[in-house]
Scaffold this motif. Structure first.
Motif, mmCIF file in Angstrom:
data_model
loop_
_atom_site.group_PDB
_atom_site.id
_atom_site.type_symbol
_atom_site.label_atom_id
_atom_site.label_comp_id
_atom_site.label_asym_id
_atom_site.label_seq_id
_atom_site.Cartn_x
_atom_site.Cartn_y
_atom_site.Cartn_z
ATOM 1 N N ASN A 93 -0.845 2.809 -5.723
ATOM 2 C CA ASN A 93 -0.968 1.787 -4.424
ATOM 3 C C ASN A 93 0.059 0.929 -4.587
ATOM 4 O OD1 ASN A 93 -2.846 3.206 -2.941
ATOM 5 N ND2 ASN A 93 -4.561 2.235 -4.172
ATOM 6 N N THR A 94 1.172 1.024 -5.463
ATOM 7 C CA THR A 94 2.182 0.001 -5.703
ATOM 8 C C THR A 94 3.517 0.532 -5.004
ATOM 9 O OG1 THR A 94 2.667 0.935 -7.693
ATOM 10 C CG2 THR A 94 0.758 -1.016 -7.510
ATOM 11 N N ASN A 95 3.799 1.724 -4.747
ATOM 12 C CA ASN A 95 5.153 2.100 -4.138
ATOM 13 C C ASN A 95 6.207 1.818 -5.158
ATOM 14 O OD1 ASN A 95 4.809 3.252 -1.468
ATOM 15 N ND2 ASN A 95 3.523 1.057 -1.102
ATOM 16 N N GLN A 140 7.261 -3.690 3.264
ATOM 17 C CA GLN A 140 8.384 -3.797 2.525
ATOM 18 C C GLN A 140 8.776 -2.278 2.011
ATOM 19 O OE1 GLN A 140 10.729 -6.471 2.161
ATOM 20 N NE2 GLN A 140 9.199 -6.974 3.871
ATOM 21 N N SER A 141 7.885 -1.318 2.036
ATOM 22 C CA SER A 141 8.158 -0.147 1.068
ATOM 23 C C SER A 141 8.504 0.934 2.300
ATOM 24 C CB SER A 141 6.659 0.318 0.460
ATOM 25 O OG SER A 141 5.869 0.243 1.542
ATOM 26 N N ASP A 142 8.769 0.464 3.520
ATOM 27 C CA ASP A 142 9.392 1.358 4.556
ATOM 28 C C ASP A 142 10.833 1.803 4.148
ATOM 29 O OD1 ASP A 142 7.064 0.875 6.064
ATOM 30 O OD2 ASP A 142 8.205 -0.214 7.675
ATOM 31 N N ASP A 186 0.512 -1.289 -0.018
ATOM 32 C CA ASP A 186 0.136 0.064 0.109
ATOM 33 C C ASP A 186 0.877 1.316 0.012
ATOM 34 O OD1 ASP A 186 -2.283 -1.637 -0.021
ATOM 35 O OD2 ASP A 186 -2.274 -1.432 2.289
ATOM 36 N N LEU A 187 0.291 2.439 -0.468
ATOM 37 C CA LEU A 187 0.800 3.710 -0.457
ATOM 38 C C LEU A 187 1.790 3.950 0.656
ATOM 39 C CD1 LEU A 187 1.324 6.311 -2.327
ATOM 40 C CD2 LEU A 187 -0.700 6.919 -1.226
ATOM 41 N N ASN A 188 2.798 4.385 0.797
ATOM 42 C CA ASN A 188 3.556 4.440 1.939
ATOM 43 C C ASN A 188 4.646 5.396 1.751
ATOM 44 O OD1 ASN A 188 4.802 4.112 4.465
ATOM 45 N ND2 ASN A 188 5.640 1.920 4.066
ATOM 46 N N TYR A 189 4.704 6.601 2.914
ATOM 47 C CA TYR A 189 5.669 7.631 2.825
ATOM 48 C C TYR A 189 6.278 7.486 3.877
ATOM 49 C CZ TYR A 189 3.068 10.343 -0.633
ATOM 50 O OH TYR A 189 2.234 11.139 -1.762
ATOM 51 N N LYS A 190 6.159 6.288 4.706
ATOM 52 C CA LYS A 190 6.826 6.204 6.054
ATOM 53 C C LYS A 190 8.278 5.690 6.080
ATOM 54 C CE LYS A 190 4.494 6.896 9.482
ATOM 55 N NZ LYS A 190 4.215 7.895 10.299
ATOM 56 N N TRP A 191 9.089 5.870 7.202
ATOM 57 C CA TRP A 191 10.489 5.494 7.378
ATOM 58 C C TRP A 191 10.227 4.077 8.092
ATOM 59 C CZ3 TRP A 191 15.136 5.771 6.090
ATOM 60 C CH2 TRP A 191 16.396 5.079 6.742
ATOM 61 N N GLY A 195 7.556 4.117 -7.071
ATOM 62 C CA GLY A 195 8.301 5.477 -7.158
ATOM 63 C C GLY A 195 8.904 5.820 -5.928
ATOM 64 N N LEU A 196 10.127 6.486 -5.782
ATOM 65 C CA LEU A 196 10.570 7.141 -4.888
ATOM 66 C C LEU A 196 10.211 8.312 -4.506
ATOM 67 C CD1 LEU A 196 14.438 6.070 -5.354
ATOM 68 C CD2 LEU A 196 12.904 5.203 -3.872
ATOM 69 N N ILE A 197 9.630 9.139 -5.605
ATOM 70 C CA ILE A 197 8.703 10.272 -5.458
ATOM 71 C C ILE A 197 7.644 10.267 -6.045
ATOM 72 C CG2 ILE A 197 8.878 12.876 -6.000
ATOM 73 C CD1 ILE A 197 12.238 12.504 -6.419
ATOM 74 N N TYR A 198 6.429 10.736 -5.522
ATOM 75 C CA TYR A 198 5.038 10.985 -5.870
ATOM 76 C C TYR A 198 4.962 12.249 -6.792
ATOM 77 C CZ TYR A 198 4.375 6.293 -3.728
ATOM 78 O OH TYR A 198 4.561 5.126 -3.314
ATOM 79 N N ILE A 199 4.480 12.280 -7.708
ATOM 80 C CA ILE A 199 4.203 13.581 -8.400
ATOM 81 C C ILE A 199 2.756 13.448 -9.111
ATOM 82 C CG2 ILE A 199 6.779 13.835 -9.125
ATOM 83 C CD1 ILE A 199 6.062 12.909 -11.831
ATOM 84 N N ASN A 200 2.226 14.798 -9.270
ATOM 85 C CA ASN A 200 0.900 15.028 -9.875
ATOM 86 C C ASN A 200 0.987 15.998 -10.839
ATOM 87 O OD1 ASN A 200 -2.001 16.080 -10.101
ATOM 88 N ND2 ASN A 200 -2.359 15.116 -8.157
#
Length: 466
Positions: free
Chosen positions: A337-339, A304-306, A292-297, A341-346
């Motif tokens: 919702n797949t993580n 797995q996207s932490d 799932d979408l994840n910005y967290k450390w 990218g390292l940066i999300y853009i709009n």
């Protein structure tokens, strides 16, 4: 309330029990090539569509010391006959009269889905290597007559087609692509002709064993040479470490490793493990996560996207698998919702949102480690600490310390000849993104001491006098 004297006494006591990180600059391992990413499948187009300020923010995050500090860019060499979004169009989309006929070349479509533009922007920001990789040959060159759903290149071992042997035509196309880039002032340093050849997928894909890869390499290598190109061949971007090992073994068995310049693998199907049996450069060229979408450390769910997970992944690649380079999948991509990218853009709102994964990569980028650096021996007495160290050619040293425990740990960096050096620290965790500090050199300047909070990554950067 503690007095200042009492507090200082407690701090000294804590450092006396500090975990020692021992670095031996005389024990050397692999040479460092860099870290990087891709914007294939038209994600370079998305970056280009941002307003100028947002576009430059993304590029600076990816390719300068303000962010990840990547020095490798992986482009996609297209094979699709058309180019709706998410596809990469070929420079020879229409089948020629026969396998011996000149291919029907067209100019790079949309400047190669804006990868030409991105390559120039990346080079201007200090990228050292451009790696072009094909996910498949064109459909008319393959056993299944489409660039999707696997299939094999006609003419390699056990892949016979009524239309004949297409190996030379595929090699000619790759050479033409490299020359197209050269005409635009961009040198392609490495070129690959396979992507995850152990899989058959609904997007561009082509299957190959090691022996079949060798069958094509022995055609591609002289074709590059005859064209006067010094671009080196990369292979084979296996979907996982062991899948790549199998293909490399086949290439070696059929005597074509001599024509390789780069061994490439991904981290999906099997986690990177023991080093490959080769003296060639080794890059992990694609890896991402799909939770799932994840910005967290760090999350208690252990996604797995932490960011912390990726810090450990990169550590293991360099310290265990002995890679010389590591590339994440997409550097910047649309929010999903797949993580991936390292940066999300709009592109509608021009928002640019870096994830903590990007900051984990920054500790292994050019802010601390430069091309030509050598990984040197580093160890600690703590099971919860992962440590790596790199000696740069300018005499500076970078040491990454990952604390995987919940508790803060005091760390004493033991590196010869610290006296007279400047030792800066950079901290990344949930609340910090490369926050700069200064290590305590302690009595006599023999050790650099710092506190590493729980679930954090702290880099020591040693310069001057060392």
């Amino acid at each position: 309330m503690l007095t200042k004297i009492a507090a200082a006494g407690l701090a000294l006591a804590a450092f006396s029990r500090a975990a020692t990180v021992s670095v031996d600059p005389h024990t050397e391992y692999q040479t460092y090539d860099g870290t990087g990413c891709s914007e294939a499948f038209q994600r370079s187009l998305l970056v280009h569509e941002l307003a100028e300020d947002s576009r430059n923010e993304v590029l600076d995050y990816l390719f300068t010391e303000k962010g990840a500090g990547f020095t490798i860019l992986r482009n996609g060499l297209g094979s699709s006959p058309n180019q709706p979004f998410d596809l990469m169009k070929s420079i020879a989309p229409k089948a020629p009269a026969s396998n011996d006929s000149e291919l029907n070349y067209i100019p790079l479509p949309r400047n190669d889905q804006y990868q030409v533009w991105l390559s120039k922007q990346a080079k201007a920001r200090g990228v050292n290597y451009i790696y072009a990789d094909a996910w498949s040959a064109d459909g008319y060159m393959k056993t299944n007559d489409t660039d999707t759903y696997g299939g094999y290149l006609c003419g390699v071992y056990n892949a016979t087609c009524e239309s004949g042997d297409w190996r030379q035509a595929y090699a000619d196309k790759i050479v033409h692509y490299i020359q197209d880039y050269a005409d635009k002032g961009i040198k392609i340093d490495f070129v690959g002709f396979l992507n995850e050849p152990d899989l058959s997928t609904a997007y561009a894909s082509m299957q190959s064993s090691g022996r079949q890869a060798a069958d094509f390499i022995k055609v591609l290598a002289p074709t590059l040479e005859e064209a006067g190109l010094d671009t080196e061949i990369a292979c084979c971007d296996g979907s996982g470490w062991e899948q790549q090992r199998e293909r490399l073994t086949g290439i070696q068995r059929f005597h074509q490793a001599k024509n390789l310049g780069l061994v490439t693998s991904h981290g999906y199907s099997s986690y990177p493990g023991a080093p490959f049996q080769t003296k060639l450069r080794t890059w992990q060229t694609e890896w991402s996560t799909f939770d799932d979408l994840n910005y967290k450390w760090f999350t208690s769910e252990g996604f797995q996207s932490d960011g912390l997970t990726w810090a450990n992944n990169i550590h293991n690649l360099f310290a265990v698998s002995n890679v010389t380079g590591h590339l994440y999948w997409w550097g910047a991509a649309e929010k999903n919702n797949t993580n991936e990218g390292l940066i999300y853009i709009n592109t509608t709102t021009n928002e640019v949102n870096p994830t903590k994964r990007m900051w984990a990569h920054a500790h292994f980028g050019k802010k601390f480690i430069r091309e030509g650096a050598v990984r040197i021996d580093a160890s600690s007495g703590s099971a919860s600490l992962n440590v790596t160290a790199f000696a740069n050619t300018d005499g500076t040293t970078a040491v990454q310390v990952i604390n995987n425990s919940d508790d803060a740990q005091h760390v004493a960096l033991d590196l010869p000849d610290l006296k007279g050096c400047s030792v800066a620290t950079y901290l990344t965790n949930e609340d910090n993104d490369l926050t700069e500090g200064t290590a305590n050199l302690g009595k006599g300047g023999k050790k650099a001491k710092a506190m590493v909070p729980g679930r954090s990554l702290l880099s020591f950067y040693v310069s001057g006098g060392h």
